[in-house]
Design a protein around this motif. Structure first.
Motif, PDB file in Angstrom:
ATOM      1  N   ASP A  21       0.824  -1.205   0.000  1.00 38.89           N
ATOM      2  CA  ASP A  21       0.000   0.000   0.000  1.00 38.89           C
ATOM      3  C   ASP A  21       0.861   1.259   0.000  1.00 38.89           C
ATOM      4  O   ASP A  21       0.647   2.168  -0.808  1.00 38.89           O
ATOM      5  N   GLN A  25       0.945   3.737  -3.186  1.00 38.85           N
ATOM      6  CA  GLN A  25       0.296   5.026  -2.949  1.00 38.85           C
ATOM      7  C   GLN A  25       1.291   6.179  -3.013  1.00 38.85           C
ATOM      8  O   GLN A  25       0.938   7.276  -3.450  1.00 38.85           O
ATOM      9  N   PRO A  33      -7.620   5.168  -4.041  1.00 38.70           N
ATOM     10  CA  PRO A  33      -6.828   4.284  -3.167  1.00 38.70           C
ATOM     11  C   PRO A  33      -6.079   3.193  -3.947  1.00 38.70           C
ATOM     12  O   PRO A  33      -6.370   2.007  -3.845  1.00 38.70           O
ATOM     13  N   GLY A  35      -3.120   1.944  -3.590  1.00 41.45           N
ATOM     14  CA  GLY A  35      -2.392   0.978  -2.774  1.00 41.45           C
ATOM     15  C   GLY A  35      -3.266  -0.186  -2.343  1.00 41.45           C
ATOM     16  O   GLY A  35      -2.879  -1.353  -2.476  1.00 41.45           O
TER      17      GLY A  35
END
Length: 118
Positions: A21, A25, A33, A35
């Motif tokens: 993540d 990200q 989002p 991730g």
């Protein structure tokens, strides 16, 4: 014994999910989002692969239930989708749902197909 395998796999999977993540990200300047999306699709791909291998129950439990169960996260997906909708990014929220379901199922099918070639 199975609970210990789930705990061990889950501990590693949770850390892997966090690292995936953050890695993904950090490379996207977006409220989407990415991730969580990548972690969940990766988990679906690997789950399809592992499920098709016919592993012994203890190894399936360690990998699929423990590691991959912790690598993927429905609750974070739901929370991030809700936050997008609450922040008036409803199109992104809808895109997150559509992309996650479509990519997740597709990845699981691909993982199964890959396992069949092994």
């Amino acid at each position: 014994m199975m609970v210990v395998l789930i705990a061990l796999g889950g501990a590693v999977g949770a850390v892997a999910r966090y690292l995936v993540d953050r890695f993904v990200q950090a490379r996207h300047d977006s409220v989407f989002p990415w991730g969580t999306h990548v972690a969940n699709v990766l988990a679906c791909l690997l789950f399809g692969f592992v499920a098709a291998l016919g592993l012994p129950p203890w190894l399936f439990t360690l990998l699929a239930v423990g590691f991959l169960g912790a690598l993927s996260t429905y609750s974070t997906f739901a929370y991030e989708t809700l936050r997008l909708a609450q922040n008036r990014a409803r199109l992104l929220a809808l895109a997150n749902v559509a992309a996650s379901v479509t990519a997740g199922l597709g990845a699981a099918v691909l993982g199964t197909a890959l396992a069949d070639t092994v």
